[in-house]
Motif scaffolding. Structure first.
Motif, mmCIF file in Angstrom:
data_model
loop_
_atom_site.group_PDB
_atom_site.id
_atom_site.type_symbol
_atom_site.label_atom_id
_atom_site.label_comp_id
_atom_site.label_asym_id
_atom_site.label_seq_id
_atom_site.Cartn_x
_atom_site.Cartn_y
_atom_site.Cartn_z
ATOM 1 N N VAL A 27 0.850 -1.197 0.000
ATOM 2 C CA VAL A 27 0.000 0.000 0.000
ATOM 3 C C VAL A 27 0.882 1.243 0.000
ATOM 4 O O VAL A 27 1.720 1.428 0.881
ATOM 5 C CB VAL A 27 -0.923 0.019 1.240
ATOM 6 N N GLY A 28 0.654 2.093 -0.975
ATOM 7 C CA GLY A 28 1.382 3.354 -1.042
ATOM 8 C C GLY A 28 0.581 4.493 -0.450
ATOM 9 O O GLY A 28 -0.625 4.386 -0.222
ATOM 10 N N ILE A 29 1.275 5.570 -0.215
ATOM 11 C CA ILE A 29 0.636 6.758 0.345
ATOM 12 C C ILE A 29 -0.499 7.255 -0.551
ATOM 13 O O ILE A 29 -1.538 7.687 -0.064
ATOM 14 C CB ILE A 29 1.697 7.867 0.563
ATOM 15 N N ASP A 30 -0.325 7.160 -1.870
ATOM 16 C CA ASP A 30 -1.364 7.629 -2.793
ATOM 17 C C ASP A 30 -2.680 6.876 -2.592
ATOM 18 O O ASP A 30 -3.758 7.469 -2.675
ATOM 19 C CB ASP A 30 -0.906 7.502 -4.244
ATOM 20 N N ALA A 31 -2.610 5.585 -2.308
ATOM 21 C CA ALA A 31 -3.830 4.800 -2.072
ATOM 22 C C ALA A 31 -4.521 5.246 -0.790
ATOM 23 O O ALA A 31 -5.754 5.329 -0.732
ATOM 24 C CB ALA A 31 -3.493 3.313 -2.010
ATOM 25 N N ILE A 32 -3.747 5.555 0.217
ATOM 26 C CA ILE A 32 -4.320 6.015 1.489
ATOM 27 C C ILE A 32 -4.954 7.386 1.314
ATOM 28 O O ILE A 32 -6.058 7.637 1.813
ATOM 29 C CB ILE A 32 -3.233 6.035 2.584
ATOM 30 N N ILE A 33 -4.289 8.254 0.580
ATOM 31 C CA ILE A 33 -4.840 9.583 0.300
ATOM 32 C C ILE A 33 -6.155 9.466 -0.475
ATOM 33 O O ILE A 33 -7.145 10.112 -0.132
ATOM 34 C CB ILE A 33 -3.812 10.438 -0.472
ATOM 35 N N GLY A 37 -9.615 10.570 1.291
ATOM 36 C CA GLY A 37 -10.151 11.814 0.763
ATOM 37 C C GLY A 37 -9.496 13.065 1.317
ATOM 38 O O GLY A 37 -10.114 14.122 1.337
ATOM 39 N N VAL A 38 -8.257 12.945 1.781
ATOM 40 C CA VAL A 38 -7.540 14.111 2.294
ATOM 41 C C VAL A 38 -6.439 14.507 1.317
ATOM 42 O O VAL A 38 -6.050 13.723 0.456
ATOM 43 C CB VAL A 38 -6.920 13.844 3.695
ATOM 44 N N ALA A 39 -5.942 15.700 1.474
ATOM 45 C CA ALA A 39 -4.826 16.165 0.662
ATOM 46 C C ALA A 39 -3.518 15.568 1.185
ATOM 47 O O ALA A 39 -3.413 15.212 2.360
ATOM 48 C CB ALA A 39 -4.752 17.690 0.702
ATOM 49 N N ARG A 40 -2.547 15.484 0.322
ATOM 50 C CA ARG A 40 -1.235 14.942 0.705
ATOM 51 C C ARG A 40 -0.661 15.703 1.909
ATOM 52 O O ARG A 40 -0.130 15.102 2.843
ATOM 53 C CB ARG A 40 -0.276 15.017 -0.479
ATOM 54 N N MET A 41 -0.768 17.036 1.886
ATOM 55 C CA MET A 41 -0.244 17.836 2.998
ATOM 56 C C MET A 41 -0.959 17.529 4.300
ATOM 57 O O MET A 41 -0.351 17.547 5.369
ATOM 58 C CB MET A 41 -0.339 19.330 2.677
ATOM 59 N N THR A 42 -2.248 17.242 4.224
ATOM 60 C CA THR A 42 -2.996 16.889 5.428
ATOM 61 C C THR A 42 -2.474 15.590 6.009
ATOM 62 O O THR A 42 -2.275 15.474 7.219
ATOM 63 C CB THR A 42 -4.500 16.773 5.121
ATOM 64 N N SER A 49 5.653 10.554 8.107
ATOM 65 C CA SER A 49 6.170 9.578 7.143
ATOM 66 C C SER A 49 5.248 8.359 7.119
ATOM 67 O O SER A 49 4.391 8.197 7.996
ATOM 68 C CB SER A 49 7.584 9.139 7.538
ATOM 69 N N LYS A 50 5.450 7.505 6.146
ATOM 70 C CA LYS A 50 4.680 6.262 6.097
ATOM 71 C C LYS A 50 4.997 5.420 7.325
ATOM 72 O O LYS A 50 4.113 4.762 7.874
ATOM 73 C CB LYS A 50 4.987 5.480 4.817
#
Length: 75
Positions: A27-33, A37-42, A49-50
């Motif tokens: 699972v990558g950060i993009d999938a969690i984002i 439904g949050v922004a990467r900065m959030t 970090s992951k």
């Protein structure tokens, strides 16, 4: 403050579901984002970090599965 906690909870719940279904490495950060439904900065405002997110996931898993399950079994 409640809005920030809501975003943190959504991130952690999304990570929990994805990590449980697919495994941490898959699972990558993009999938969690995308799921939360949050922004990467959030996400990075709440988890730097992951690895920090994985630690929070493991703590939640321990709470849900170990403590709650064990407590229910003892009772």
């Amino acid at each position: 403050m409640a809005r920030a906690e809501n975003a943190r909870s959504r991130i952690l719940e999304s990570a929990y579901d994805l990590f449980s279904e697919r495994g941490v490495r898959a699972v990558g950060i993009d999938a969690i984002i995308a799921r939360s439904g949050v922004a990467r900065m959030t996400l990075y405002r709440h988890f730097s970090s992951k690895e920090d997110l994985v630690l929070a996931f493991l703590e939640r898993r321990e709470e849900r599965w170990t403590r709650l399950w064990l407590q229910a079994e003892v009772e």
